[in-house]
Design an enzyme around this catalytic site. Structure first.
Site, PDB file in Angstrom:
ATOM      1  N   ASP A 179       1.192  -0.805   0.074  1.00 24.21           N
ATOM      2  CA  ASP A 179      -0.214  -0.086  -0.081  1.00 24.21           C
ATOM      3  C   ASP A 179       0.494   1.686   0.320  1.00 24.21           C
ATOM      4  OD1 ASP A 179      -2.285   1.689   0.337  1.00 24.21           O
ATOM      5  OD2 ASP A 179      -2.609   1.272   2.467  1.00 24.21           O
ATOM      6  N   ARG A 208     -11.084 -11.384   7.955  1.00 29.72           N
ATOM      7  CA  ARG A 208     -10.232 -12.184   7.705  1.00 29.72           C
ATOM      8  C   ARG A 208      -9.913 -13.618   7.124  1.00 29.72           C
ATOM      9  NH1 ARG A 208      -5.198  -9.489   9.097  1.00 29.72           N
ATOM     10  NH2 ARG A 208      -5.308  -8.902  11.579  1.00 29.72           N
TER      11      ARG A 208
HETATM   12  P1  IMP Z   1       2.049  -0.440   3.867  1.00 31.69           P
HETATM   13  O1  IMP Z   1       3.089  -0.267   4.880  1.00 31.69           O
HETATM   14  O2  IMP Z   1       1.112   1.071   3.477  1.00 31.69           O
HETATM   15  O3  IMP Z   1       2.012  -0.524   2.686  1.00 31.69           O
HETATM   16  O4  IMP Z   1       0.971  -0.939   4.588  1.00 31.69           O
HETATM   17  C1  IMP Z   1       0.852  -2.670   4.572  1.00 31.69           C
HETATM   18  C2  IMP Z   1       0.310  -3.060   5.157  1.00 31.69           C
HETATM   19  O5  IMP Z   1      -1.237  -2.510   5.471  1.00 31.69           O
HETATM   20  C3  IMP Z   1      -0.269  -4.383   4.909  1.00 31.69           C
HETATM   21  O6  IMP Z   1       0.408  -5.296   5.369  1.00 31.69           O
HETATM   22  C4  IMP Z   1      -2.172  -4.704   5.436  1.00 31.69           C
HETATM   23  O7  IMP Z   1      -1.298  -5.546   6.383  1.00 31.69           O
HETATM   24  C5  IMP Z   1      -2.094  -3.484   5.168  1.00 31.69           C
HETATM   25  N1  IMP Z   1      -3.005  -2.907   4.245  1.00 31.69           N
HETATM   26  C6  IMP Z   1      -2.893  -1.647   3.634  1.00 31.69           C
HETATM   27  N2  IMP Z   1      -4.059  -1.557   2.575  1.00 31.69           N
HETATM   28  C7  IMP Z   1      -5.319  -2.254   3.174  1.00 31.69           C
HETATM   29  C8  IMP Z   1      -6.618  -2.788   2.375  1.00 31.69           C
HETATM   30  O8  IMP Z   1      -6.680  -2.159   1.653  1.00 31.69           O
HETATM   31  N3  IMP Z   1      -6.626  -3.748   3.367  1.00 31.69           N
HETATM   32  C9  IMP Z   1      -6.663  -4.063   4.453  1.00 31.69           C
HETATM   33  N4  IMP Z   1      -5.246  -3.533   4.883  1.00 31.69           N
HETATM   34  C10 IMP Z   1      -4.233  -3.257   4.375  1.00 31.69           C
END
Ligand code: IMP
Ligand code: MG
Length: 189
Positions: A106, A168
């Site tokens: 993300d 989940r």
């Molecule tokens: P990042 O650090 O923003 O890349 O986030 C990664 C983490 O956020 C992932 O491992 C997920 O656990 C959570 N995450 C990010 N986007 C989503 C989503 O659309 N749904 C659920 N969890 C998300």
């Protein structure tokens, strides 16, 4: 069972893609590690739990498994609040071929953090695999070697991914539908 969630990627598409990814990654790791190399898979908890369980059963290679826990989303928030390591990175990774596995890329902060901490241990190689990659501007841009599905910017749940701890256990990946969720006494925004 979950009318407030619209299906985005169904069970059959997930299964086919996970099998193909497992076989591709296994070939790649086996070639890199050779017959005597040590291979360690490091899934990021908790979101990757179902993905990794399915993926490793499609990987006919000798491998070790050690998890890391990173928290980013506090409670019901749907935007990353930054990544923080909970607990330890598995020790003894020097000379090991490492594959980091996460559910979704993300903002990029989670994988950037995990990759930098693993790199400090000087593994023989470091690869990263995600089931989903969101289309968005990232705060960090960690290299990712294997991607299951590219999706839009929407918040998704199921197959290990949660919203406020729920969903989940959905066997597919879906998008919460706000109107229906609110009619059921709250839920995703
Ligand atoms: P990042 O650090 O923003 O890349 O986030 C990664 C983490 O956020 C992932 O491992 C997920 O656990 C959570 N995450 C990010 N986007 C989503 C989503 O659309 N749904 C659920 N969890 C998300
Ligand atoms: Mg996660």
């Amino acid at each position: 069972m979950f009318p407030e969630v619209r299906v985005l990627i169904d069970e059959h598409r997930i299964a086919a893609r996970v099998r193909a990814m497992g076989e591709e990654i296994a070939r790649d790791l086996a070639a890199a590690a050779g017959p005597d190399g040590r291979v360690m898979l490091i899934p990021v908890m908790t979101g990757s739990i179902i993905f990794v369980a399915d993926l490793i059963r499609c990987m006919p290679v000798r491998l070790h498994l050690g998890v890391v826990t990173v928290s980013s989303y506090a409670g019901a928030a749907t935007e990353s609040a930054g990544a923080a390591l909970r607990g330890q990175i598995p020790p003894g990774l020097a000379g090991t071929h490492v594959l980091v596995i996460d559910d979704i890329l993300d903002s990029g902060q989670t994988l950037a953090l995990v990759q930098s901490l693993i790199a400090e241990q000087r593994p023989a190689s470091l690869r990263t695999c995600v089931l989903l990659r969101k289309a968005r501007t990232r705060r960090a841009d960690p290299p990712v070697d294997f991607v299951g599905f590219d999706i839009g910017g929407e918040f998704v749940v199921g197959y290990g991914l949660d919203h406020d701890g729920l969903y989940r256990n959905l066997p597919w990946i879906g998008v919460p539908v706000p109107a229906v969720a609110q009619g059921r006494g709250g839920g995703p925004p």
